[in-house]
Design a protein around this motif. Structure first.
Motif, mmCIF file in Angstrom:
data_model
loop_
_atom_site.group_PDB
_atom_site.id
_atom_site.type_symbol
_atom_site.label_atom_id
_atom_site.label_comp_id
_atom_site.label_asym_id
_atom_site.label_seq_id
_atom_site.Cartn_x
_atom_site.Cartn_y
_atom_site.Cartn_z
ATOM 1 N N THR A 183 28.888 16.713 17.457
ATOM 2 C CA THR A 183 28.838 18.231 17.845
ATOM 3 C C THR A 183 27.689 19.173 17.688
ATOM 4 O O THR A 183 27.398 20.191 17.377
ATOM 5 C CB THR A 183 30.106 18.635 16.749
ATOM 6 O OG1 THR A 183 29.344 18.810 15.559
ATOM 7 C CG2 THR A 183 31.303 18.176 17.134
ATOM 8 N N ILE B 121 35.536 21.492 11.580
ATOM 9 C CA ILE B 121 37.004 21.135 12.309
ATOM 10 C C ILE B 121 38.161 21.655 11.442
ATOM 11 O O ILE B 121 39.093 21.960 12.282
ATOM 12 C CB ILE B 121 36.985 19.447 12.036
ATOM 13 C CG1 ILE B 121 35.631 18.961 13.019
ATOM 14 C CG2 ILE B 121 38.109 18.929 12.748
ATOM 15 C CD1 ILE B 121 35.798 17.626 13.553
ATOM 16 N N THR C 179 34.481 20.170 19.659
ATOM 17 C CA THR C 179 34.702 19.080 18.722
ATOM 18 C C THR C 179 34.152 17.644 19.616
ATOM 19 O O THR C 179 33.953 16.743 19.025
ATOM 20 C CB THR C 179 35.939 18.572 18.259
ATOM 21 O OG1 THR C 179 36.733 18.619 19.372
ATOM 22 C CG2 THR C 179 36.459 19.890 17.491
#
Lengths: 756, 92
Positions: free
Chosen positions: A51, A441, A724
């Motif tokens: 990411t 996340i 992501t």
């Protein structure tokens, strides 16, 4: 190549396409230097599989050189695959990125010791290094005197003093880069490691054979040995199996027995060497002067004043994305796309058939659905850039950390969460500022639980139709319910994030060690650049996907097109026209004629609405709704609600329009009170409850809870995918939120019915 | 984490977490293992370095310290890994 300033181009051109990497601690002005070197021509992409943003741009003033901006870091000791990117790029171990030919290490002159730590690690990568000594103005203001020549001699690399914020020193840096590319040699290591350690590093070569191509570079072997539980070790063990883990553990044990345990070894040696050097090259005042930053912090991180200032600032940010963006969004929606749609539909300029509907509903609706987010994203990113560039972002995280720790997150998650109340899309994009991947996340996965502005139409519809005005505990009960929906999401973040951090995102989160950088005046151009790139990234990468989904859902709701429905409608319309003719001929007064016209128009509208509903019922989407009706039956919803839920997959607010179509409401359903009446009047068409109302208070509130918790928003899913780097997380988020929404709706229906 | 159990704010087991606002100390050792210790060391909290506690966040945690001339925020629980000796008051 456009001439940006007059960089010295007297130097001969560097042959072939070369790459120079930019590396440095966060808050060293690395981005400013990157922008100055490339003349704001940087391009942002993502490294595949991680990411991390990959920023590249052409070097201004020297032909054929590309500048690669690596993510800001304090150390090459990587704890995650994301952090490993910098190491891999420096070693040429990423197939997607050429190995740099030279490295510019950007250091903060006012904070030299800690900055030189990373530099000393880079010295061992085997590449020519240029030290960009930035923020010399700040250092001077603090009374630091840096002997650049002594520093350069001690380090063995060219040192270029800069104050990049003022544009000072950039031409000299360009010249130094050119020289390094032509004739630069890798510097000698700054810190000498004990021979026992070097022997173990050498002994790892045969152990690691097969990891990548050729021998594993020395820097990576050092990292495998030094970083206990780090990313380099994890990758080697994953690729080559337990023997590597055993060999590395044995090597560490031998070193510990020899009195050079790897824990703490690197920091002690490097800071030792750096201390000896700065002793010679830097003179600092005995007592550090009180800086402007100290004075601002005394206010902005003050227990009372700081908290109030924080709340005021966050309110401003929230209001800006909530209400400043609103008129712009409304303008785009109504004035631009609404007019365009009306223009086409008026007189059926595209033939009035499937193609026209595809253009109006599928494409224009889809493009509009994408662009409507732009004002929010651009405004939020403007604020984020200002907050970050000024140094306040770190203070906000400092203030909020304790609160967010309840759910296992850190202060960094606050702004993404707050933004998500306006819209999860910019909120998820704002999560980029969270350093820890696991926290990022977890934030991305829970941010859509915040009630965004797209839920408001659904709440308004249900509250308006089924909750009578009145007071509960002295408060307007409609407002109370509205607030309850917002609270529901907030309350659920705590258990969801808590569970995530203990299951899927389990593992050691990096400690919350955060530098509080000196305050600085944000630069307009840099802020504008961030706003522009955030907007472009959203439109280009998320937009295409949103558009595609809108078209698919449109097709499902249009096909198959039952011609009979159209004929029936045409017959009614023709009949209405004929009876109007007769009435007009027979009418004695103007008033009677007007009444006849109104009656005919109403009949036509009624027929159109009925046909639209009938088409939807017989479409693929209608059939899907009937197929899943049993799933929603325990909640008490009929197939029409099921269709509306499926049709609102691209965006929650679509549910209102779809319900309007299905319940044959003519006119604009969002503004119409008739939809409310229709919902109240809706009856089961068949089955055991035939004739009973579909919506009692239970199933109506359930619909509201469902839309508070579900993830019916393809824009959010697309942005999750982008941020992501995988489809796994958006799919997971969709599944868990839909499950929550279903259970929440069912529970609401059951409890409400039991109570009433 | 070894020897980071806290305890009274004096004696040989004094940690960074137990210092009050405005106090200065010298780092004796960063104790324990794993990512936390490595990060603390990388950020310059090595043995012999001076630290000063600048302030605590409004909710009492995290804390802000000045080390090697810059400001660092860390959680109180993490600061327990840093063993220190108090050397006085005032900015570092």
């Amino acid at each position: 190549m456009t001439a940006h300033e007059s960089a010295p181009v007297a130097t001969p051109p560097v042959t072939g396409l070369r790459t120079v990497a930019l590396l440095g601690n966060p808050n060293t002005g690395k981005t400013t230097i990157f922008n100055a070197l490339t003349g704001f021509r940087g391009r942002v992409a993502n490294y595949p599989g991680v990411t991390v943003e990959k920023k590249t741009g052409p070097l201004t003033g020297v032909e054929g050189v590309s500048v690669l901006d690596l993510p800001g870091t304090y150390s090459l000791a990587a704890r995650s695959p994301d952090e490993m990117v910098a190491v891999d790029v420096l070693l040429g171990r990423r197939p997607d990125t050429p190995r740099p030919d030279a490295v510019v290490v950007v250091v903060d002159a006012s904070n030299l010791e800690r900055n030189l730590y990373l530099a000393s690690q880079v010295f061992e990568a085997g590449l020519p290094v240029v030290l960009a000594l930035n923020m010399t103005d700040v250092a001077r203001a603090r009374g630091h005197e840096i002997d650049v020549a002594a520093l350069s001699a001690g380090l063995g690399v060219p040192v270029v003093p800069l104050a990049a914020n003022r544009g000072e020193g950039v031409p000299a840096l360009v010249a130094a880069i050119g020289a390094a590319l032509r004739e630069g040699l890798p510097p000698r290591p700054l810190a000498a490691f004990p021979s026992a350690f070097e022997a173990e590093v050498a002994a790892l070569v045969p152990v690691l054979r097969g990891l990548g191509t050729g021998d594993v570079p020395e820097v990576e072997r050092r990292r495998i040995l030094l970083d206990v539980g780090g990313a380099a070790e994890a990758r080697a063990v994953a690729a080559l199996g337990p023997p590597v883990a055993a060999a590395v553990a044995a090597a560490r044990a031998r070193l510990a027995a020899a009195g050079v345990a790897v824990e703490g070894l690197e920091a002690t040696l490097r800071y030792g060497a750096i201390g000896a050097l700065t002793e010679r090259a830097v003179r600092r005042p005995e007592v550090a002067p009180v800086t402007l930053t100290d004075r601002i912090d005394a206010v902005l991180t003050h227990r009372v004043v700081g908290s109030i200032a924080f709340l005021a600032l966050m309110t401003l940010v929230f209001l800006s994305i909530f209400s400043w963006a609103e008129p712009l969004m409304g303008f785009l929606e109504k004035e631009v796309f609404g007019r365009l749609q009306a223009f086409i539909e008026d007189g059926h300029k595209l033939g009035g058939g499937a193609f026209e509907n595809l253009v109006v509903t599928g494409i224009l609706g889809g493009v509009g659905g994408v662009l409507v987010f732009l004002p929010q994203i651009v405004i939020l990113f403007g604020f984020l850039a200002i907050l970050e560039d000024s140094g306040y972002m770190a203070r906000a995280a400092f203030l909020m950390d304790r609160l967010l720790r309840w759910c296992g997150l850190s202060g960094r998650s606050f702004i993404p969460m707050l933004s998500s109340f306006a819209c999860a899309v910019p909120g998820i994009m704002a999560a980029r500022t969270i350093e820890s991947r696991r926290d990022r996340i977890a934030t991305i996965l829970t941010a859509p639980l915040m009630s965004c502005s797209a839920r408001i139409p659904v709440y308004l519809l249900i509250v308006g139709a089924f909750v009578p005005p009145g007071r509960l505990l002295g408060i307007d009960q409609r407002a109370l319910l509205f607030a309850g929906m917002y609270l529901l999401g907030i309350v659920l973040v705590v258990p969801v994030a808590w569970i995530l951090k203990r299951t899927l995102l389990r593992g050691e989160s990096p400690p919350f060690l955060m530098e509080l950088p000196p305050y600085q005046m944000p630069k307009v151009r840099a802020v504008a650049q961030r706003m522009r790139s955030a907007g472009t990234a959203f439109v280009v990468r998320a937009g295409t996907l949103i558009l595609a989904t809108s078209v698919i859902v449109w097709a499902l709701s249009w096909f198959p097109r039952d011609a009979e429905v159209g004929r029936a409608r045409d017959a009614v319309v023709a009949e209405a026209g004929a009876s109007l003719e007769r009435a007009l001929a027979a009418a004695p007064t103007d008033e009677a004629r007007d009444a006849a016209r109104t009656a005919a128009a109403a009949a036509v509208e009624e027929a159109e609405a009925h046909a639209a509903g009938e088409f939807m019922r017989r479409s693929a989407l209608g059939r899907m709704g009937r197929a899943v009706e049993p799933v929603f039956e325990p909640i008490g919803w009929d197939w029409k609600v099921a269709v509306a839920v499926i049709a609102s997959f691209p965006a929650r607010e679509v549910v209102v329009g779809t319900l309007g179509v299905l319940y044959d409401v003519s006119g604009d359903p969002e503004e119409s009170t008739t939809l409310r009446d229709r919902l109240k009047a809706a009856r089961w068409e068949d089955g055991p409850r035939r004739g009973q109302p579909v919506f009692d208070l239970g199933s109506a509130l359930a619909l509201m809870v469902f839309f508070a918790l579900c993830l019916q928003c393809v824009s959010t899913l697309a942005v999750m995918r982008k941020e992501t780097g995988t489809w796994g997380w958006p799919v997971f988020a969709f599944v868990y939120m839909t499950t929550l929404a279903y259970l929440g709706a069912w529970l609401t229906a059951v409890v409400t019915r039991a109570l009433s | 984490m070894t020897g980071a159990a806290g305890g009274p704010a004096a004696g040989p087991a004094l940690t960074l977490a137990e210092l009050r606002k405005g106090e200065r100390a010298r780092i004796e050792a960063v104790e324990g293992a794993g990512a936390l210790v490595q990060r603390l060391l990388e950020m310059g909290l090595t043995a012999g370095t001076q630290v000063a506690v600048v302030r605590f966040a409004p909710l009492g945690d995290p804390m802000e310290v000045r080390v090697r001339g810059y400001l660092l925020s860390l959680r109180v629980a993490d600061a327990r890994s840093v063993r220190v000796t108090r050397i006085g008051q005032g900015p570092a």
